[in-house]
Design a protein around this motif. Structure first.
Motif, short mmCIF file in Angstrom:
data_model
loop_
_atom_site.label_atom_id
_atom_site.label_comp_id
_atom_site.label_asym_id
_atom_site.label_seq_id
_atom_site.Cartn_x
_atom_site.Cartn_y
_atom_site.Cartn_z
N MET A 1 0.85 -1.18 0.00
CA MET A 1 0.00 0.00 0.00
C MET A 1 0.89 1.24 0.00
O MET A 1 1.86 1.33 0.73
CB MET A 1 -0.91 -0.01 1.23
CG MET A 1 -1.86 1.15 1.25
SD MET A 1 -3.22 0.93 2.41
CE MET A 1 -2.49 1.55 3.91
N ALA A 2 0.56 2.21 -0.82
CA ALA A 2 1.33 3.45 -0.92
C ALA A 2 1.09 4.32 0.32
O ALA A 2 0.00 4.33 0.89
CB ALA A 2 0.94 4.20 -2.17
N PHE A 3 2.11 5.04 0.69
CA PHE A 3 2.03 5.96 1.83
C PHE A 3 1.13 7.14 1.48
O PHE A 3 1.27 7.74 0.42
CB PHE A 3 3.44 6.43 2.19
CG PHE A 3 3.46 7.50 3.24
CD1 PHE A 3 3.11 7.22 4.54
CD2 PHE A 3 3.82 8.79 2.91
CE1 PHE A 3 3.13 8.20 5.51
CE2 PHE A 3 3.84 9.78 3.88
CZ PHE A 3 3.50 9.48 5.18
N ASN A 4 0.23 7.51 2.38
CA ASN A 4 -0.67 8.64 2.19
C ASN A 4 -0.11 9.85 2.92
O ASN A 4 -0.29 10.00 4.13
CB ASN A 4 -2.08 8.30 2.70
CG ASN A 4 -3.04 9.45 2.53
OD1 ASN A 4 -2.71 10.50 1.99
ND2 ASN A 4 -4.25 9.26 3.01
N LEU A 5 0.56 10.72 2.18
CA LEU A 5 1.19 11.91 2.75
C LEU A 5 0.18 12.81 3.47
O LEU A 5 0.49 13.45 4.45
CB LEU A 5 1.90 12.69 1.64
CG LEU A 5 2.70 13.90 2.04
CD1 LEU A 5 3.90 13.48 2.89
CD2 LEU A 5 3.17 14.65 0.82
N ARG A 6 -1.04 12.83 3.01
CA ARG A 6 -2.08 13.72 3.56
C ARG A 6 -2.95 13.06 4.63
O ARG A 6 -3.98 13.59 5.02
CB ARG A 6 -2.94 14.25 2.43
CG ARG A 6 -2.12 15.03 1.41
CD ARG A 6 -2.97 15.78 0.45
NE ARG A 6 -2.18 16.53 -0.50
CZ ARG A 6 -1.57 17.68 -0.24
NH1 ARG A 6 -1.69 18.23 0.94
NH2 ARG A 6 -0.85 18.29 -1.15
N THR A 65 0.81 19.91 9.30
CA THR A 65 1.20 18.59 8.83
C THR A 65 2.25 18.73 7.72
O THR A 65 2.42 19.81 7.14
CB THR A 65 -0.02 17.81 8.33
OG1 THR A 65 -0.66 18.55 7.29
CG2 THR A 65 -0.99 17.54 9.47
N LEU A 66 2.90 17.66 7.40
CA LEU A 66 4.01 17.68 6.45
C LEU A 66 3.66 18.31 5.10
O LEU A 66 4.41 19.17 4.62
CB LEU A 66 4.55 16.26 6.26
CG LEU A 66 5.83 16.11 5.45
CD1 LEU A 66 6.97 16.92 6.06
CD2 LEU A 66 6.22 14.64 5.38
N PRO A 67 2.53 17.98 4.47
CA PRO A 67 2.24 18.60 3.18
C PRO A 67 2.00 20.11 3.26
O PRO A 67 2.14 20.82 2.27
CB PRO A 67 0.97 17.90 2.70
CG PRO A 67 0.81 16.70 3.54
CD PRO A 67 1.56 16.96 4.81
N ARG A 68 1.64 20.58 4.44
CA ARG A 68 1.35 22.01 4.62
C ARG A 68 2.53 22.79 5.20
O ARG A 68 2.43 24.00 5.37
CB ARG A 68 0.14 22.16 5.55
CG ARG A 68 -1.11 21.58 4.96
CD ARG A 68 -2.25 21.69 5.92
NE ARG A 68 -3.47 21.16 5.31
CZ ARG A 68 -4.56 20.92 5.97
NH1 ARG A 68 -4.62 21.16 7.26
NH2 ARG A 68 -5.62 20.43 5.37
N LEU A 69 3.61 22.10 5.47
CA LEU A 69 4.78 22.74 6.07
C LEU A 69 5.50 23.57 5.03
O LEU A 69 6.01 23.05 4.05
CB LEU A 69 5.71 21.68 6.65
CG LEU A 69 6.89 22.15 7.47
CD1 LEU A 69 6.42 22.89 8.73
CD2 LEU A 69 7.76 20.97 7.86
#
Length: 88
Positions: A1-6, A65-69
């Motif tokens: 399963m692919a990692f979900n960054l969000r 969170t990481l995508p918003r950093l």
């Protein structure tokens, strides 16, 4: 399963804390197994150190969170890129 960054984006604090370690470890694993991660590991032996730092400090101090950093958020919270930080 692919990692979900969000995965953490729409969760509240109480929902994030129990899964933050698993999220961080999954992000590190996804990165170090990628072509970019493999190239990074050639220059920096500890491939997950800065990923973990970004996720934890971004969440704990920047409340993001990481995508918003953003770079501004990272700079304001003393989070540095791999070339700016030490390699333990």
């Amino acid at each position: 399963m692919a990692f979900n960054l969000r995965q953490l984006d729409n969760l509240i604090v109480g929902e994030i804390e129990p899964i933050l370690d698993t999220y961080t470890n999954s992000a590190i694993e996804e990165f170090v197994n990628s072509p970019e991660g493999e190239a990074h590991l050639q220059d920096y032996s500890n491939g997950g150190y800065w990923i973990s730092t970004f996720i934890e400090l971004g969440y704990n101090y920047g409340e993001t969170t990481l995508p918003r950093l953003t770079k501004g958020c990272a700079d304001a919270n003393g989070i540095h890129t791999p070339s700016q930080s030490y390699d333990p």
